[in-house]
Design a protein around this motif. Structure first.
Motif, PDB file in Angstrom:
ATOM      1  N   LEU A 272       0.835  -1.199   0.000  1.00  0.00           N
ATOM      2  CA  LEU A 272       0.000   0.000   0.000  1.00  0.00           C
ATOM      3  C   LEU A 272       0.875   1.257   0.000  1.00  0.00           C
ATOM      4  O   LEU A 272       0.638   2.182  -0.775  1.00  0.00           O
ATOM      5  CB  LEU A 272      -0.938   0.015   1.209  1.00  0.00           C
ATOM      6  N   VAL A 273       1.884   1.281   0.853  1.00  0.00           N
ATOM      7  CA  VAL A 273       2.786   2.437   0.907  1.00  0.00           C
ATOM      8  C   VAL A 273       3.485   2.615  -0.437  1.00  0.00           C
ATOM      9  O   VAL A 273       3.593   3.735  -0.950  1.00  0.00           O
ATOM     10  CB  VAL A 273       3.801   2.293   2.063  1.00  0.00           C
ATOM     11  N   ASP A 274       3.938   1.516  -1.041  1.00  0.00           N
ATOM     12  CA  ASP A 274       4.584   1.584  -2.358  1.00  0.00           C
ATOM     13  C   ASP A 274       3.620   2.145  -3.408  1.00  0.00           C
ATOM     14  O   ASP A 274       4.004   2.961  -4.241  1.00  0.00           O
ATOM     15  CB  ASP A 274       5.082   0.205  -2.800  1.00  0.00           C
ATOM     16  N   TYR A 275       2.385   1.686  -3.385  1.00  0.00           N
ATOM     17  CA  TYR A 275       1.376   2.178  -4.326  1.00  0.00           C
ATOM     18  C   TYR A 275       1.196   3.688  -4.158  1.00  0.00           C
ATOM     19  O   TYR A 275       1.167   4.434  -5.137  1.00  0.00           O
ATOM     20  CB  TYR A 275       0.043   1.450  -4.106  1.00  0.00           C
ATOM     21  N   CYS A 276       1.064   4.127  -2.915  1.00  0.00           N
ATOM     22  CA  CYS A 276       0.878   5.559  -2.655  1.00  0.00           C
ATOM     23  C   CYS A 276       2.102   6.352  -3.109  1.00  0.00           C
ATOM     24  O   CYS A 276       1.959   7.437  -3.679  1.00  0.00           O
ATOM     25  CB  CYS A 276       0.596   5.783  -1.172  1.00  0.00           C
ATOM     26  N   ALA A 277       3.286   5.821  -2.879  1.00  0.00           N
ATOM     27  CA  ALA A 277       4.508   6.499  -3.322  1.00  0.00           C
ATOM     28  C   ALA A 277       4.533   6.614  -4.844  1.00  0.00           C
ATOM     29  O   ALA A 277       4.943   7.645  -5.390  1.00  0.00           O
ATOM     30  CB  ALA A 277       5.740   5.751  -2.809  1.00  0.00           C
ATOM     31  N   ARG A 278       4.080   5.578  -5.551  1.00  0.00           N
ATOM     32  CA  ARG A 278       4.015   5.642  -7.019  1.00  0.00           C
ATOM     33  C   ARG A 278       3.014   6.700  -7.474  1.00  0.00           C
ATOM     34  O   ARG A 278       3.261   7.421  -8.446  1.00  0.00           O
ATOM     35  CB  ARG A 278       3.656   4.281  -7.608  1.00  0.00           C
ATOM     36  N   GLN A 279       1.892   6.810  -6.781  1.00  0.00           N
ATOM     37  CA  GLN A 279       0.909   7.839  -7.120  1.00  0.00           C
ATOM     38  C   GLN A 279       1.504   9.235  -6.904  1.00  0.00           C
ATOM     39  O   GLN A 279       1.262  10.154  -7.690  1.00  0.00           O
ATOM     40  CB  GLN A 279      -0.368   7.670  -6.291  1.00  0.00           C
ATOM     41  N   CYS A 280       2.293   9.371  -5.858  1.00  0.00           N
ATOM     42  CA  CYS A 280       2.963  10.651  -5.597  1.00  0.00           C
ATOM     43  C   CYS A 280       3.957  10.978  -6.723  1.00  0.00           C
ATOM     44  O   CYS A 280       4.038  12.125  -7.162  1.00  0.00           O
ATOM     45  CB  CYS A 280       3.693  10.598  -4.253  1.00  0.00           C
ATOM     46  N   ALA A 281       4.683   9.962  -7.171  1.00  0.00           N
ATOM     47  CA  ALA A 281       5.647  10.170  -8.262  1.00  0.00           C
ATOM     48  C   ALA A 281       4.913  10.607  -9.525  1.00  0.00           C
ATOM     49  O   ALA A 281       5.371  11.503 -10.245  1.00  0.00           O
ATOM     50  CB  ALA A 281       6.456   8.899  -8.504  1.00  0.00           C
ATOM     51  N   CYS A 282       3.782   9.991  -9.807  1.00  0.00           N
ATOM     52  CA  CYS A 282       2.981  10.382 -10.975  1.00  0.00           C
ATOM     53  C   CYS A 282       2.487  11.818 -10.831  1.00  0.00           C
ATOM     54  O   CYS A 282       2.521  12.591 -11.784  1.00  0.00           O
ATOM     55  CB  CYS A 282       1.797   9.436 -11.159  1.00  0.00           C
ATOM     56  N   LEU A 283       2.049  12.166  -9.647  1.00  0.00           N
ATOM     57  CA  LEU A 283       1.563  13.511  -9.390  1.00  0.00           C
ATOM     58  C   LEU A 283       2.675  14.537  -9.597  1.00  0.00           C
ATOM     59  O   LEU A 283       2.441  15.628 -10.106  1.00  0.00           O
ATOM     60  CB  LEU A 283       1.026  13.603  -7.951  1.00  0.00           C
ATOM     61  N   ALA A 284       3.886  14.154  -9.232  1.00  0.00           N
ATOM     62  CA  ALA A 284       5.034  15.052  -9.368  1.00  0.00           C
ATOM     63  C   ALA A 284       5.547  15.115 -10.822  1.00  0.00           C
ATOM     64  O   ALA A 284       6.447  15.870 -11.129  1.00  0.00           O
ATOM     65  CB  ALA A 284       6.152  14.613  -8.437  1.00  0.00           C
ATOM     66  N   GLY A 285       4.964  14.243 -11.672  1.00  0.00           N
ATOM     67  CA  GLY A 285       5.347  14.266 -13.081  1.00  0.00           C
ATOM     68  C   GLY A 285       6.486  13.343 -13.437  1.00  0.00           C
ATOM     69  O   GLY A 285       7.038  13.416 -14.518  1.00  0.00           O
TER      70      GLY A 285
END
Length: 132
Positions: free
Chosen positions: A116-129
């Motif tokens: 779950l934490v990894d998934y959220c971190a990936r979403q953050c990376a996508c958000l950051a571009g």
């Protein structure tokens, strides 16, 4: 300030909710806007047009109502809004039903917190571009 993933948590167990908020805000770009304990509270909050959100993290079994009932009402969300189920009651049937309802990811509380934490971190990376 880096972009933040505006997150709504629907979890009726206060201890789990507090631990989840603390871990996700510390380890990822998540900013928890609100943590709710029932399906009705979540419906009311999400129904208000002035509450933008990026990630909805839902437990399936709630004090009142169910996470699955809430998921069924979220078919009309924006493409960038992610819905994630985080529950102790995950099996192949639950995963299949969640996929049918358009849930973006399903994690078992007892064994998949790191995922779950990894998934959220990936979403953050996508958000950051970063496109990760």
């Amino acid at each position: 300030m880096p972009p933040q993933l505006r997150t709504v948590i629907v979890e009726d167990n206060a201890t789990v909710r507090e631990n989840l908020v603390g871990a996700l805000e510390e380890l990822t770009c998540i900013r928890v806007q609100v943590a709710l304990g029932t399906e009705r509270e979540a419906q009311d909050w999400l129904g208000a047009s002035d509450h933008p959100w990026d990630l909805l993290l839902i437990d399936l079994l709630l004090r009142q109502g169910s996470g699955m009932g809430l998921v069924q009402r979220l078919a009309q969300r924006r493409p960038n809004q992610k819905v994630v189920v985080f529950s102790n009651y995950v099996n192949a049937g639950v995963r299949k039903r969640c996929a049918q309802l358009g849930v973006d990811a399903v994690f078992d509380k007892s064994t998949e917190i790191d995922a779950l934490v990894d998934y959220c971190a990936r979403q953050c990376a996508c958000l950051a571009g970063d496109g990760a």
